[in-house]
Design an enzyme around this catalytic site. Sequence first.
Site, mmCIF file in Angstrom:
data_model
loop_
_atom_site.group_PDB
_atom_site.id
_atom_site.type_symbol
_atom_site.label_atom_id
_atom_site.label_comp_id
_atom_site.label_asym_id
_atom_site.label_seq_id
_atom_site.Cartn_x
_atom_site.Cartn_y
_atom_site.Cartn_z
ATOM 1 N N ARG A 162 0.822 -1.208 0.000
ATOM 2 C CA ARG A 162 0.000 0.000 0.000
ATOM 3 C C ARG A 162 0.858 1.261 0.000
ATOM 4 N NH1 ARG A 162 -3.187 -1.676 5.099
ATOM 5 N NH2 ARG A 162 -1.266 -2.888 5.195
ATOM 6 N N TYR A 170 -0.807 -1.633 -6.315
ATOM 7 C CA TYR A 170 -1.057 -2.962 -6.887
ATOM 8 C C TYR A 170 -1.259 -2.852 -8.402
ATOM 9 C CZ TYR A 170 -2.004 -4.334 -1.994
ATOM 10 O OH TYR A 170 -1.922 -4.565 -0.650
ATOM 11 N N HIS A 214 -9.474 -9.720 -1.598
ATOM 12 C CA HIS A 214 -8.993 -10.793 -2.487
ATOM 13 C C HIS A 214 -9.729 -10.776 -3.829
ATOM 14 C CE1 HIS A 214 -7.637 -13.676 1.031
ATOM 15 N NE2 HIS A 214 -6.877 -12.605 0.935
ATOM 16 N N LYS A 271 -6.404 -18.010 1.083
ATOM 17 C CA LYS A 271 -7.746 -18.451 1.487
ATOM 18 C C LYS A 271 -8.319 -17.452 2.496
ATOM 19 C CE LYS A 271 -5.804 -19.213 5.274
ATOM 20 N NZ LYS A 271 -6.191 -18.432 6.433
ATOM 21 N N ASP A 301 -10.305 -17.350 9.202
ATOM 22 C CA ASP A 301 -8.855 -17.401 9.336
ATOM 23 C C ASP A 301 -8.320 -18.825 9.434
ATOM 24 O OD1 ASP A 301 -6.533 -15.639 9.491
ATOM 25 O OD2 ASP A 301 -6.178 -16.632 11.400
#
Lengths: 331, 331
Positions: B36, B57, B78, B96, B174
């Site tokens: 960032r 990005y 994501h 994930k 998580d």
Amino acid sequence: MKELRWGLLAAGTIAAEFAAGVDESKHGVLEAVAARSGDRAAEFASRFEVPKCYGSYEDLLADPDVDAVYISTPHPLHGAWAIRAAEAGKHILCEKPLTVSVSEAEKVIEAARANDVFLMEAFMYRLHPQIRRLAELISSGAIGEVRAVDVAFSYNFATPRLTDPALGGGGIFDVGCYCTSLARLVSQAATGQDVVEPEEVLGMARLDENGVDEVAFGLLRLPGGVLAQLACGFQLTQDDHIRVYGSQGQLYVPKPAWIHEMRKPKTSQIILTPEGGEPEVIEVEATQGLFAREADHVAAHLADRQAPELTWAETLANLRTLERWRAAVAR
Amino acid sequence: MKELRWGLLAAGTIAAEFAAGVDESKHGVLEAVAARSGDRAAEFASRFEVPKCYGSYEDLLADPDVDAVYISTPHPLHGAWAIRAAEAGKHILCEKPLTVSVSEAEKVIEAARANDVFLMEAFMYRLHPQIRRLAELISSGAIGEVRAVDVAFSYNFATPRLTDPALGGGGIFDVGCYCTSLARLVSQAATGQDVVEPEEVLGMARLDENGVDEVAFGLLRLPGGVLAQLACGFQLTQDDHIRVYGSQGQLYVPKPAWIHEMRKPKTSQIILTPEGGEPEVIEVEATQGLFAREADHVAAHLADRQAPELTWAETLANLRTLERWRAAVAR
């Protein structure tokens, strides 16, 4: 203390364990045994040197020399025989579950009250020093704020009794009842409340073709923010265990006192692992076998009509939990 | 095989693990990192000797020398970055959960298909020989008919990311995602099906004041009659484990490959206890670290656009399961 004269209603495996316990107890003595057949009763009486044997439960209840009965019939018969025992003025120690429904348990309790007799559900493990120590550790804040408990009691073999719905079959009644009892005890110790019941009960099971739960899992939300994860069944070889997780550590009981100590007193273990620290093994010594302890506990609390660890309220709370768990797994 | 040139979208802890993995991989090389802020990207680039760094990005995605990107932004980002990466023609390995909703995952998959790029959700543990061996043991009938699986992945510390609902916080996203993935894998191995989903999902959680699941338990009914007991959370120091129970024995993985092996390859264990027999320790050797293996796996399957162990169908099935579990614990 006066000697407590026991009569056994039923002469199966668990009655044999209890008979051996009475032999080892300080205040109990075996007076009579009754079985469905006279031969079976006579065989049992000879094996355990019981003075009297009866081929009918009624005859045993009519014996004025019997002070207290130990009921270990199949589960669905507990209630009716407990009520008849109360009416005969006998003190009662009844195998778990006290009955197969909450409403019937209320009738048994009413009969005990009306006939002024002692009544206790035979959750003998609650009297064991290992379990008492576990509760003390929780109460004393040894693992901080209690967040969860994981308890499993299972084995992998079926008997006709276990697979027959008419005999109260299924793992939940047979061994899951210990899981609910223990999970509730953890919440009781964490909150300081005498008797607690879950706020929420979820369950899932493998049911056989007759609807009997062979393997059952359960989730309880208990007072004090304690979540419980339960596992039981007669088609599952797990390592029985109790694990209690708190903000500051965990308590692990690798061999809970419900089955790993039947007759001979042993030194058992609780493993306390403080958060980020090394496991500490806490050894708990037992001076009596589990059933001898139970028989003496009945004698000690006879005059109170209830045992402090296993009050009638405690029995009802556990049965209500079981009823909800069984309903949750039924499809 | 041509060298696969990686660009990292985000430069956090897990990106650092992956960067080390690429360094150790046979077919991957680090080409660029984006964060960032330019400073953060520069610091990361210097630490891992990454040739290029970008403070945005977009700039990394515009770099023609980047073949594939590794996305490890907070969960809710994501999906959007995966779609933009696909549109830029980059192959994608995405942490994930691929997205925080099934519907968004479908859009990412559609973007991968439309732009003809590789896409894999980074469930690296599925590629580890320990987990492959576990699945083979189940498939081969080593424990008979599989009846249940008990899987736990938890820890006891919170980060701002974990407690913020806007960042996809909560233990289920998580670490619970590994539990659902593993439980489904067990059912897959037991039934021989490629991808399975639970027939029933129950869940219970401790939610914080913002509705984030700090501790979550789940129950799944899976194809093949397999019941799963799941535990996860970031307020619970359990011993991570996998236990699979069958009619003829059990399999126990004391240190599952999802976290107990990050960089260095290790020999890990599966403990097989046949019914009534003694435990047998099965040693599983790994020749590569987990992330190096993952990077090489992407390279090996680039042309197929999907990895056989982690197909798009697999990702969707796991996300649907997570969505159901999260819905079940919401109150």
